[in-house]
Write a protein that holds these residues in place. Sequence first.
Motif, short mmCIF file in Angstrom:
data_model
loop_
_atom_site.label_atom_id
_atom_site.label_comp_id
_atom_site.label_asym_id
_atom_site.label_seq_id
_atom_site.Cartn_x
_atom_site.Cartn_y
_atom_site.Cartn_z
N ARG A 185 0.83 -1.21 0.00
CA ARG A 185 0.00 0.00 0.00
C ARG A 185 0.86 1.26 0.00
N ASN A 186 1.91 1.28 0.82
CA ASN A 186 2.78 2.46 0.90
C ASN A 186 3.47 2.74 -0.43
N ARG A 187 3.94 1.70 -1.07
CA ARG A 187 4.62 1.90 -2.36
C ARG A 187 3.65 2.38 -3.43
N ILE A 188 2.46 1.81 -3.45
CA ILE A 188 1.47 2.23 -4.45
C ILE A 188 1.04 3.67 -4.19
N ALA A 189 0.72 3.98 -2.94
CA ALA A 189 0.19 5.31 -2.61
C ALA A 189 1.19 6.41 -2.84
N HIS A 190 2.48 6.12 -2.65
CA HIS A 190 3.50 7.16 -2.74
C HIS A 190 4.33 7.08 -4.02
N GLY A 191 3.89 6.25 -4.94
CA GLY A 191 4.51 6.22 -6.26
C GLY A 191 5.89 5.59 -6.30
N PHE A 192 6.15 4.62 -5.43
CA PHE A 192 7.45 3.96 -5.44
C PHE A 192 7.41 2.72 -6.33
N ASN A 193 8.62 2.30 -6.70
CA ASN A 193 8.77 1.10 -7.52
C ASN A 193 8.25 -0.11 -6.75
N MET A 194 7.52 -0.98 -7.42
CA MET A 194 6.95 -2.17 -6.78
C MET A 194 7.91 -3.35 -6.80
N GLU A 195 9.16 -3.11 -7.21
CA GLU A 195 10.14 -4.19 -7.24
C GLU A 195 10.31 -4.77 -5.83
N GLY A 196 10.28 -6.06 -5.73
CA GLY A 196 10.41 -6.71 -4.42
C GLY A 196 9.06 -7.02 -3.79
N ILE A 197 7.98 -6.40 -4.29
CA ILE A 197 6.62 -6.69 -3.80
C ILE A 197 5.96 -7.60 -4.84
N LEU A 198 5.90 -8.87 -4.55
CA LEU A 198 5.40 -9.85 -5.51
C LEU A 198 3.92 -10.15 -5.26
N GLY A 199 3.22 -10.43 -6.33
CA GLY A 199 1.85 -10.91 -6.21
C GLY A 199 0.88 -9.89 -5.64
N VAL A 200 0.76 -8.72 -6.25
CA VAL A 200 -0.17 -7.70 -5.75
C VAL A 200 -1.60 -8.24 -5.75
N GLU A 201 -1.90 -9.06 -6.75
CA GLU A 201 -3.25 -9.63 -6.81
C GLU A 201 -3.52 -10.50 -5.58
N ASP A 202 -2.54 -11.35 -5.23
CA ASP A 202 -2.71 -12.21 -4.06
C ASP A 202 -2.76 -11.40 -2.77
N LEU A 203 -1.93 -10.36 -2.67
CA LEU A 203 -1.94 -9.50 -1.49
C LEU A 203 -3.30 -8.82 -1.33
N THR A 204 -3.84 -8.37 -2.45
CA THR A 204 -5.14 -7.69 -2.41
C THR A 204 -6.23 -8.65 -1.94
N ASP A 205 -6.23 -9.85 -2.48
CA ASP A 205 -7.24 -10.84 -2.08
C ASP A 205 -7.09 -11.18 -0.59
N GLU A 206 -5.86 -11.29 -0.15
CA GLU A 206 -5.60 -11.62 1.26
C GLU A 206 -6.07 -10.49 2.17
N LEU A 207 -5.83 -9.26 1.75
CA LEU A 207 -6.26 -8.11 2.54
C LEU A 207 -7.78 -8.00 2.55
N LEU A 208 -8.41 -8.17 1.40
CA LEU A 208 -9.88 -8.11 1.35
C LEU A 208 -10.50 -9.14 2.27
N ASP A 209 -9.94 -10.34 2.27
CA ASP A 209 -10.45 -11.39 3.15
C ASP A 209 -10.28 -11.01 4.62
N ALA A 210 -9.11 -10.45 4.97
CA ALA A 210 -8.85 -10.09 6.36
C ALA A 210 -9.79 -8.98 6.83
N VAL A 211 -10.01 -7.98 5.98
CA VAL A 211 -10.85 -6.85 6.38
C VAL A 211 -12.31 -7.27 6.49
N GLN A 212 -12.77 -8.09 5.55
CA GLN A 212 -14.15 -8.59 5.63
C GLN A 212 -14.35 -9.37 6.92
N ARG A 213 -13.32 -10.00 7.38
CA ARG A 213 -13.40 -10.81 8.60
C ARG A 213 -13.50 -9.96 9.86
N ILE A 214 -12.72 -8.86 9.93
CA ILE A 214 -12.69 -8.06 11.16
C ILE A 214 -13.61 -6.85 11.11
#
Length: 287
Positions: A185-214
């Motif tokens: 989120r920090n890299r996306i929001a502040h315009g940094f290179n996403m190198e080293g952050i793999l699987g944004v799709e998987d991260l997004t799904d994981e975050l959506l699941d976590a937030v829906q849960r809590i």
Amino acid sequence: MEYNVQARMKLRELVSYYASRGYSVVPVKELPEGIAALQPDLVVSKGDENVIIELKGGNQPSGSAHAVKLERMAEALEGLGRWKLELHWLGTPPVERLPRHEIADILSRALAVRQVDAAAALLLAWSAAEVALDRMIRRQESSNANSSPDPFSRRTPRQMASLAQSLGLIPEDVYDALLRAGDARNRIAHGFNMEGILGVEDLTDELLDAVQRIAPESYVSPDQMIDWFHEHYGDPVRDVPDPGPDRWPAQLLLAENFVDSDDRDITEAARILDRESDEWVEIKPIR
């Protein structure tokens, strides 16, 4: 004036500041009539020295009406001797988070956006996570008699996740998901290179699941389940004299009492309780 929370906090600070320098607060009924009629925010005095204090900024009145009030105060002070007028700036109005009931709408938009842009959906999901974390932390702080939450305090997303986890408000797996998604989120929001952050799709799904849960107001974490469980059930050997024949495993009891909870939270709470005992009995109230 009608004090809001921000103004009350500032006035308490000012009263303490002037009291440490020998000033005392002057009640409205003891003020000269012309000044009392203008309803000053605060008046303090020491000897024959008097200070009128007016707050400006924040959510306080501004513009022409406030300017007229200050002008009339200045006129009222003419010829009164050792009186002075001070302005204290409150800053810009505090920005409050969205109410928690709007999390569902944010998540709905995030799920729709996920179909076309995972990175954008992650940003939306993170905003929902912050609302949920902020509300549950403030509710916990408000229930603590020794704590007085600051309504304008700002915590970073990582601080909120860490605090919620340390307070037992979210489980470890949700905490881990928030940390991983938070870096992206920090890299996306502040315009940094996403190198080293793999699987944004998987991260997004994981975050959506976590937030829906809590996200639900009724969410109960494994730690909270365990606290409740120990109030109602005990080990038949260690905790309950004459326990009787009815004994149950923790998983069954938790599932029966937390029917709306996620199976992962129930299983985690049961796993921890199973370390203490394989069977549990109800603690009968003492009559």
